[in-house]
Motif scaffolding. Sequence first.
Motif, PDB file in Angstrom:
ATOM      1  N   ASN A   1      -7.059   7.551   4.880  1.00  0.00           N
ATOM      2  CA  ASN A   1      -6.651   6.174   4.583  1.00  0.00           C
ATOM      3  C   ASN A   1      -5.319   5.823   5.239  1.00  0.00           C
ATOM      4  OD1 ASN A   1      -8.914   5.854   3.082  1.00  0.00           O
ATOM      5  ND2 ASN A   1      -7.914   6.197   1.093  1.00  0.00           N
ATOM      6  N   ARG A   2      -4.488   6.853   5.419  1.00  0.00           N
ATOM      7  CA  ARG A   2      -3.187   6.596   6.056  1.00  0.00           C
ATOM      8  C   ARG A   2      -3.263   6.701   7.580  1.00  0.00           C
ATOM      9  NH1 ARG A   2      -0.023  10.886   3.387  1.00  0.00           N
ATOM     10  NH2 ARG A   2       1.182  10.808   5.299  1.00  0.00           N
TER      11      ARG A   2
ATOM     12  N   GLY B   1       1.036   4.486  -2.753  1.00  0.00           N
ATOM     13  CA  GLY B   1       0.950   5.907  -2.440  1.00  0.00           C
ATOM     14  C   GLY B   1       2.131   6.692  -2.960  1.00  0.00           C
ATOM     15  N   ASP B   2       3.253   6.011  -3.192  1.00  0.00           N
ATOM     16  CA  ASP B   2       4.463   6.667  -3.677  1.00  0.00           C
ATOM     17  C   ASP B   2       4.341   7.207  -5.087  1.00  0.00           C
ATOM     18  OD1 ASP B   2       6.137   6.668  -1.582  1.00  0.00           O
ATOM     19  OD2 ASP B   2       7.176   4.813  -2.088  1.00  0.00           O
TER      20      ASP B   2
ATOM     21  N   ARG C   1      -4.803  16.678  -3.745  1.00  0.00           N
ATOM     22  CA  ARG C   1      -5.181  15.323  -3.311  1.00  0.00           C
ATOM     23  C   ARG C   1      -4.036  14.338  -3.567  1.00  0.00           C
ATOM     24  NH1 ARG C   1      -9.723  11.534  -2.953  1.00  0.00           N
ATOM     25  NH2 ARG C   1      -8.985   9.705  -4.046  1.00  0.00           N
TER      26      ARG C   1
ATOM     27  N   SER D   1      -0.762  12.156  -0.401  1.00  0.00           N
ATOM     28  CA  SER D   1      -0.112  10.855  -0.182  1.00  0.00           C
ATOM     29  C   SER D   1       1.402  10.983  -0.085  1.00  0.00           C
ATOM     30  CB  SER D   1      -0.448   9.908  -1.332  1.00  0.00           C
ATOM     31  OG  SER D   1      -1.828   9.715  -1.424  1.00  0.00           O
ATOM     32  N   GLU D   2       1.901  12.219  -0.157  1.00  0.00           N
ATOM     33  CA  GLU D   2       3.353  12.467  -0.143  1.00  0.00           C
ATOM     34  C   GLU D   2       4.076  11.558  -1.122  1.00  0.00           C
ATOM     35  OE1 GLU D   2       4.763  12.449   3.894  1.00  0.00           O
ATOM     36  OE2 GLU D   2       3.202  13.874   4.473  1.00  0.00           O
ATOM     37  N   PRO D   3       3.706  11.668  -2.401  1.00  0.00           N
ATOM     38  CA  PRO D   3       4.285  10.758  -3.390  1.00  0.00           C
ATOM     39  C   PRO D   3       5.738  11.104  -3.683  1.00  0.00           C
ATOM     40  CG  PRO D   3       2.969  12.425  -4.500  1.00  0.00           C
ATOM     41  CD  PRO D   3       2.792  12.648  -3.032  1.00  0.00           C
TER      42      PRO D   3
ATOM     43  N   PRO E   1      -7.033  10.596   1.178  1.00  0.00           N
ATOM     44  CA  PRO E   1      -5.794   9.807   1.293  1.00  0.00           C
ATOM     45  C   PRO E   1      -5.164   9.912   2.680  1.00  0.00           C
ATOM     46  CG  PRO E   1      -5.701  11.298  -0.613  1.00  0.00           C
ATOM     47  CD  PRO E   1      -6.948  11.623   0.141  1.00  0.00           C
TER      48      PRO E   1
ATOM     49  N   ARG F   1       0.799  -1.209   0.000  1.00  0.00           N
ATOM     50  CA  ARG F   1       0.000   0.000   0.000  1.00  0.00           C
ATOM     51  C   ARG F   1       0.845   1.278   0.000  1.00  0.00           C
ATOM     52  NH1 ARG F   1      -5.394   0.313   3.633  1.00  0.00           N
ATOM     53  NH2 ARG F   1      -5.948   2.438   3.073  1.00  0.00           N
TER      54      ARG F   1
ATOM     55  N   GLN G   1       1.629   8.858  -7.656  1.00  0.00           N
ATOM     56  CA  GLN G   1       0.294   9.437  -7.789  1.00  0.00           C
ATOM     57  C   GLN G   1       0.118  10.007  -9.185  1.00  0.00           C
ATOM     58  OE1 GLN G   1      -2.334   9.606  -5.491  1.00  0.00           O
ATOM     59  NE2 GLN G   1      -1.072   8.121  -4.409  1.00  0.00           N
TER      60      GLN G   1
END
Length: 341
Positions: free
Chosen positions: A123-124, A94-95, A169, A173-175, A120, A90, A97
């Motif tokens: 979700n984390r 997220g890495d 957005r 996720s801090e991609p 997101p 998972r 996006q």
Amino acid sequence: MTEATTPADETPVLEVRDLEVRFTSGRSTVYAVNDVSFAMRAGETLALVGESGSGKSTIAKAVVGLVGPEAGEVLLRGEAQAGDRTARDRATCGDVQMVFQNPVGSLNPFMTVEANVAEPLRNRGVAKEERRMRVRELLTMVGLDADTLGPRKPGEISGGQAQRVSIARALASEPAVLIADEAVSALDVSVQATVLNVLRRVVDEQDVAMLFISHDLAVVRNVSDTVAVLHMGQLCEIGPTEDVLAAPAHHYTAALRAAVPEPGVPLGDPGMTDADPPSPRIRPAGCSFRDRCLAATDLCGAERPPLTIAGPGRGVACHHPLGGAARTAEPVDVAIEGVLA
Ligand SMILES: Nc1ncnc2c1ncn2[C@@H]1O[C@H](COP(=O)(O)OP(=O)(O)OP(=O)(O)O)[C@@H](O)[C@H]1O
Ligand SMILES: [Mg+2]
């Protein structure tokens, strides 16, 4: 924009190695991506350009894990990834996006802007108070007023605002890798400039690697450090954007450039014949551009040109490159070593 500040031995954030993607239905096969390699570092923007059907979105989908490769690999921070997204862990998902052309369609229409950006984070497992703060930060970062726009639904904001919400957005996720697939193409020119500025800031300030897909060379010149030119799923040319666009080594790059009128410069030779592109249903034996190329010889039909060095950090896959680009006897993995050295 990146300078060569990262150590040369640092593992690339994203690496695509010898990627092949095919779509088969019944007896028909589309050879969408043929042996494509490139690598990207943090804080770098690589643009994928090429006409419609050249395989740009398919490469993006393979990176995200939405289509499985026939051969080759996608590596994130040096780790080979499963072809199928659901088999990736998972955190890795997220890495990477993606931001799409149609921002409204990629947001949940029933949730507010705030809730879309917060999803997101939720979700984390980010706690409510922190979530609220992060959403404000993210909306501010993309130049939107959280108080005014946060409570609205995606249908109640403009296309440019929606695109910035979808970027916020994605950033939640801090991609490590952000893929923008024609993300500004549907926006009018002034809104385009705003969104491009946001993307450039994200790359610079968050040290994200951005894969920027576009058919618009003016935009690509403006936003990317490196450009990779695709024709029928084959990588024609790769290298520093300014150098490649100033003096293309591949005839297809030259043709693409000639198709973009520049102010004050008379329209030149289109650089290619008016032949149709070959069918993507036939596995290209030689150079996929040969039927449209003014410089093609028998060799181009017989042998696929390997990617070879064409100047500092540049690679070209052409038997008869423009500008007398230096050829080495050995095909070199320029996409991985030369460009990043
Ligand atoms: N799911 C699929 N099934 C069958 N063929 C597909 C599928 N997705 C893409 N293709 C084919 O693969 C080739 C590459 O398509 P792709 O969408 O990657 O092109 P693109 O460069 O993104 O084009 P555009 O600029 O129009 O978005 C095309 O020939 C396309 O028709
Ligand atoms: Mg596409």
